[in-house]
Enzyme design. Structure first.
Site, PDB file in Angstrom:
ATOM      1  N   HIS A  63       0.786  -1.160  -0.042  1.00  0.00           N
ATOM      2  CA  HIS A  63      -0.180   0.181   0.136  1.00  0.00           C
ATOM      3  C   HIS A  63       1.171   1.308   0.049  1.00  0.00           C
ATOM      4  O   HIS A  63       1.578   1.458   1.024  1.00  0.00           O
ATOM      5  CB  HIS A  63      -0.760  -0.069   1.196  1.00  0.00           C
ATOM      6  CG  HIS A  63      -1.956   1.193   1.257  1.00  0.00           C
ATOM      7  ND1 HIS A  63      -3.230   1.058   0.666  1.00  0.00           N
ATOM      8  CD2 HIS A  63      -1.816   2.389   1.829  1.00  0.00           C
ATOM      9  CE1 HIS A  63      -3.822   2.184   0.720  1.00  0.00           C
ATOM     10  NE2 HIS A  63      -3.085   3.145   1.260  1.00  0.00           N
ATOM     11  N   CYS A  64       0.781   1.853  -0.845  1.00  0.00           N
ATOM     12  CA  CYS A  64       1.558   3.056  -1.111  1.00  0.00           C
ATOM     13  C   CYS A  64       1.119   4.359  -0.399  1.00  0.00           C
ATOM     14  O   CYS A  64      -0.004   4.815  -0.801  1.00  0.00           O
ATOM     15  CB  CYS A  64       1.889   3.525  -2.619  1.00  0.00           C
ATOM     16  SG  CYS A  64       3.099   4.885  -3.056  1.00  0.00           S
ATOM     17  N   PRO A  65       1.762   4.996   0.467  1.00  0.00           N
ATOM     18  CA  PRO A  65       1.308   6.144   1.211  1.00  0.00           C
ATOM     19  C   PRO A  65       1.248   7.218   0.450  1.00  0.00           C
ATOM     20  O   PRO A  65       0.451   8.246   0.549  1.00  0.00           O
ATOM     21  CB  PRO A  65       2.235   6.233   2.377  1.00  0.00           C
ATOM     22  CG  PRO A  65       3.512   5.386   1.929  1.00  0.00           C
ATOM     23  CD  PRO A  65       3.039   4.483   1.164  1.00  0.00           C
TER      24      PRO A  65
END
Length: 200
Positions: A63-65
């Site tokens: 999950h890319c912040p």
């Protein structure tokens, strides 16, 4: 964009074309898919539930912040393009910042150029970070593994019980071809059981 969310209707229409250019892959009849404890869908192999997105994602990578989105089977190639473009822009910005510096040994020069020096230093740090991220992702892609699988290999049942270290690896060329050129979702179960049934 949709990183490859697993949808509940796939259980009913497995293997059919949904009219969106997506072919839901067929899996062997004797394979039991795990049911997600959160969204209650049957998870294909290599899928994982993301707590932030509240969905199961096919071939979950991370999950890319920065993007506020998961990186999965459908958008991972675009994530690589994003990192590549970001690296090019940072290199160009570093070149522009460096070309504006004319070094002199005086306090007045430093006062006038402090922002340019700080911006060059920040660009340099971000360039190193993005370069390392891009190289590590390209390495994982060439091995046909994901960040999640690489980091949690010992906790993932289908990797822990596999006779092979990476049952999805099909060689660098085929891995890169499948990653960048395949338009359909992959039935990873077929590759997994085919590879594990071969004599070692």
């Amino acid at each position: 964009m949709d990183p490859g969310f697993v949808k509940p209707e796939e259980e009913v229409k497995e293997g059919e074309d949904k009219g969106q250019g997506v072919v839901i892959p067929q899996i062997p009849g004797d394979v039991k898919l795990r049911r997600c404890g959160y969204c209650l869908v049957k998870q294909p192999m290599r899928a994982r539930h993301c707590q932030l997105c509240q969905h199961c994602v096919r071939r979950y990578d991370h999950h890319c912040p920065w993007l506020e989105n998961c990186v999965g089977e459908r958008n991972h190639p675009l994530f690589i393009v994003y990192l590549s473009v970001q690296l090019v822009v940072l290199l160009w910005g570093g070149h522009v910042a460096w070309s504006g510096l004319y070094f002199e040994q005086s306090w007045e020069w430093l006062q006038h150029n402090i922002f340019l020096l700080v911006s060059f230093l920040l660009i340099f740090i971000f360039t190193i970070v993005v370069l390392l991220l891009l190289v590590s992702h390209l390495y994982l892609i060439s091995c046909n593994t994901t960040t999640w699988e690489f980091m949690s290999h010992h906790r993932i049942s289908y990797l822990r019980h596999s006779e092979l270290e990476n049952p999805f690896d099909q060689g660098i060329i085929l891995n890169l071809w499948r990653f960048f050129c395949s338009r359909h979702l992959t039935a990873w179960e077929n590759i997994y059981f085919h590879k594990n049934s071969e004599p070692v």
